[in-house]
Design a protein around this motif. Structure first.
Motif, PDB file in Angstrom:
ATOM      1  N   VAL A 119       0.858  -1.188   0.000  1.00  0.00           N
ATOM      2  CA  VAL A 119       0.000   0.000   0.000  1.00  0.00           C
ATOM      3  C   VAL A 119       0.890   1.233   0.000  1.00  0.00           C
ATOM      4  CG1 VAL A 119      -1.783   1.282   1.228  1.00  0.00           C
ATOM      5  CG2 VAL A 119      -1.859  -1.220   1.172  1.00  0.00           C
ATOM      6  N   LEU A 120       0.793   2.012  -1.063  1.00  0.00           N
ATOM      7  CA  LEU A 120       1.660   3.164  -1.254  1.00  0.00           C
ATOM      8  C   LEU A 120       1.110   4.438  -0.638  1.00  0.00           C
ATOM      9  CD1 LEU A 120       2.486   2.525  -5.019  1.00  0.00           C
ATOM     10  CD2 LEU A 120       3.759   1.741  -3.012  1.00  0.00           C
ATOM     11  N   GLY A 121      -0.213   4.498  -0.477  1.00  0.00           N
ATOM     12  CA  GLY A 121      -0.822   5.694   0.074  1.00  0.00           C
ATOM     13  C   GLY A 121      -2.299   5.482   0.308  1.00  0.00           C
ATOM     14  N   THR A 122      -2.887   6.318   1.162  1.00  0.00           N
ATOM     15  CA  THR A 122      -4.318   6.245   1.453  1.00  0.00           C
ATOM     16  C   THR A 122      -4.914   7.643   1.443  1.00  0.00           C
ATOM     17  OG1 THR A 122      -4.010   6.416   3.848  1.00  0.00           O
ATOM     18  CG2 THR A 122      -3.990   4.201   2.901  1.00  0.00           C
ATOM     19  N   GLY A 123      -6.216   7.715   1.218  1.00  0.00           N
ATOM     20  CA  GLY A 123      -6.935   8.975   1.260  1.00  0.00           C
ATOM     21  C   GLY A 123      -8.361   8.719   1.690  1.00  0.00           C
ATOM     22  N   ASP A 124      -9.051   9.766   2.162  1.00  0.00           N
ATOM     23  CA  ASP A 124     -10.418   9.571   2.646  1.00  0.00           C
ATOM     24  C   ASP A 124     -11.441  10.438   1.914  1.00  0.00           C
ATOM     25  OD1 ASP A 124      -9.666  12.002   3.653  1.00  0.00           O
ATOM     26  OD2 ASP A 124      -9.989  11.496   5.764  1.00  0.00           O
ATOM     27  N   THR A 125     -11.036  11.057   0.789  1.00  0.00           N
ATOM     28  CA  THR A 125     -11.964  11.837  -0.026  1.00  0.00           C
ATOM     29  C   THR A 125     -11.689  11.559  -1.501  1.00  0.00           C
ATOM     30  OG1 THR A 125     -10.485  13.754  -0.073  1.00  0.00           O
ATOM     31  CG2 THR A 125     -12.143  13.683   1.689  1.00  0.00           C
ATOM     32  N   VAL A 126     -12.722  11.578  -2.311  1.00  0.00           N
ATOM     33  CA  VAL A 126     -12.539  11.253  -3.727  1.00  0.00           C
ATOM     34  C   VAL A 126     -11.703  12.283  -4.492  1.00  0.00           C
ATOM     35  CG1 VAL A 126     -14.545   9.767  -3.923  1.00  0.00           C
ATOM     36  CG2 VAL A 126     -14.822  12.224  -4.260  1.00  0.00           C
ATOM     37  N   PRO A 127     -11.680  13.572  -4.091  1.00  0.00           N
ATOM     38  CA  PRO A 127     -10.804  14.484  -4.828  1.00  0.00           C
ATOM     39  C   PRO A 127      -9.329  14.088  -4.777  1.00  0.00           C
ATOM     40  CG  PRO A 127     -12.411  15.741  -3.574  1.00  0.00           C
ATOM     41  CD  PRO A 127     -12.537  14.313  -3.137  1.00  0.00           C
ATOM     42  N   ARG A 128      -8.962  13.227  -3.845  1.00  0.00           N
ATOM     43  CA  ARG A 128      -7.560  12.840  -3.708  1.00  0.00           C
ATOM     44  C   ARG A 128      -7.173  11.692  -4.637  1.00  0.00           C
ATOM     45  NH1 ARG A 128      -4.387  12.205   1.377  1.00  0.00           N
ATOM     46  NH2 ARG A 128      -2.869  12.866  -0.184  1.00  0.00           N
ATOM     47  N   VAL A 129      -8.127  11.100  -5.333  1.00  0.00           N
ATOM     48  CA  VAL A 129      -7.822   9.931  -6.161  1.00  0.00           C
ATOM     49  C   VAL A 129      -6.726  10.245  -7.168  1.00  0.00           C
ATOM     50  CG1 VAL A 129      -8.709   8.301  -7.860  1.00  0.00           C
ATOM     51  CG2 VAL A 129     -10.112   8.915  -5.885  1.00  0.00           C
ATOM     52  N   CYS A 130      -6.947  11.244  -8.008  1.00  0.00           N
ATOM     53  CA  CYS A 130      -5.974  11.550  -9.057  1.00  0.00           C
ATOM     54  C   CYS A 130      -4.659  12.060  -8.479  1.00  0.00           C
ATOM     55  CB  CYS A 130      -6.564  12.565 -10.037  1.00  0.00           C
ATOM     56  SG  CYS A 130      -7.909  11.896 -11.054  1.00  0.00           S
ATOM     57  N   ASP A 131      -4.740  12.796  -7.385  1.00  0.00           N
ATOM     58  CA  ASP A 131      -3.522  13.295  -6.737  1.00  0.00           C
ATOM     59  C   ASP A 131      -2.659  12.134  -6.257  1.00  0.00           C
ATOM     60  OD1 ASP A 131      -1.766  15.252  -5.435  1.00  0.00           O
ATOM     61  OD2 ASP A 131      -2.599  14.443  -3.577  1.00  0.00           O
ATOM     62  N   LEU A 132      -3.267  11.134  -5.637  1.00  0.00           N
ATOM     63  CA  LEU A 132      -2.519   9.984  -5.140  1.00  0.00           C
ATOM     64  C   LEU A 132      -1.971   9.130  -6.283  1.00  0.00           C
ATOM     65  CD1 LEU A 132      -4.785   8.988  -2.126  1.00  0.00           C
ATOM     66  CD2 LEU A 132      -2.420   9.790  -2.016  1.00  0.00           C
ATOM     67  N   ILE A 133      -2.709   9.057  -7.383  1.00  0.00           N
ATOM     68  CA  ILE A 133      -2.210   8.311  -8.547  1.00  0.00           C
ATOM     69  C   ILE A 133      -0.969   8.994  -9.112  1.00  0.00           C
ATOM     70  CG2 ILE A 133      -2.703   7.617 -10.920  1.00  0.00           C
ATOM     71  CD1 ILE A 133      -5.609   7.210 -10.084  1.00  0.00           C
ATOM     72  N   ARG A 134      -1.028  10.314  -9.250  1.00  0.00           N
ATOM     73  CA  ARG A 134       0.129  11.051  -9.761  1.00  0.00           C
ATOM     74  C   ARG A 134       1.335  10.896  -8.844  1.00  0.00           C
ATOM     75  NH1 ARG A 134      -3.839  14.989 -10.942  1.00  0.00           N
ATOM     76  NH2 ARG A 134      -3.389  16.030  -8.958  1.00  0.00           N
TER      77      ARG A 134
END
Length: 235
Positions: A45-60
């Motif tokens: 697991v490389l990273g986690t987030g709790d809001t959908v706006p973070r999806v693309c940010d975490l992918i980048r």
């Protein structure tokens, strides 16, 4: 729309990088530890987030192979669809609250998810399913597959396909990766990707999960034979 592609991360044979987007941080942290342990280190697991706006940010930021999106998040389906368009090389797994939540799971597949995971599943099962998704496979609970089967009449699908289409469909439904399909058809991997995309469009499904479910209903996988109604090539 411009497609945002990532440069490929370093290739390894043992580790699949994963990002988790979940509304409960504690659940995501627990899942992180459980997956890495249950997979014997093959899932990281490389990273986690709790809001959908973070999806693309975490992918980048992390360049994962698989992104898990909690369907309980507001606008989860929109975020899933957007991320799928921007990062077509990334695999997406939708986390459903329970096996009975078939409508939202089917909607997630239509939005671009490559598989559906269950929130209450054993870590070992989820780890195995993630590795399958990462390898190009498809995963969905039986209730979701049953729902998909009821949504498309078999005759209407088969009437528009040629024998070559059915052979390709069979390979997709059996879970073969694009590189294997390309090798069997003696075409480039890029050409194979285009062929699969056209096939999905012709049979009216959004992804390989739906294609596999529909193949079972239409008899495409029965004993490796072409259904009787397709014995004659269509022009």
């Amino acid at each position: 729309m411009t497609v945002t592609e990532l440069s490929p991360p370093p290739v390894t044979t043992t580790t699949v990088g994963v990002v988790i987007i979940d509304r409960h941080r504690l659940f995501a942290r627990g899942m992180e530890a459980a997956l890495e342990d249950a997979s014997f280190g093959r899932v990281s697991v490389l990273g986690t987030g709790d809001t959908v706006p973070r999806v693309c940010d975490l992918i980048r930021r992390h360049r994962p192979r698989v992104v898990i999106v909690d369907l309980g998040l507001p606008d989860a389906l929109t975020a899933l669809s957007t991320a799928r368009r921007r990062y077509p090389s990334v695999r997406f797994a939708a986390m459903a609250p329970e096996a009975e939540a078939t409508d939202v799971a089917v909607s997630a597949l239509a939005a671009g998810a490559d598989g559906v995971l269950l929130r209450d599943a054993d870590p070992e099962a989820v780890a195995t399913q993630l590795l399958a998704i990462a390898s190009g496979g498809t995963v969905a609970p039986p209730a979701v597959l049953a729902s998909l089967l009821r949504r498309r009449p078999a005759d209407a699908v088969l009437s528009q396909l040629r024998r070559a289409d059915l052979e390709l469909w069979r390979m997709v439904a059996e879970g073969h990766e694009t590189v294997v399909i390309a090798r069997r058809l003696c075409v480039s991997e890029r050409t194979a990707k285009r062929m699969v995309a056209r096939l999905l469009q012709r049979v009216g499904v959004a992804n390989r999960v739906q294609a596999a479910a529909l193949a079972g209903r239409c008899g495409v996988l029965d004993s490796g034979r072409t259904p009787d109604r397709m014995e004659t090539e269509h022009p």
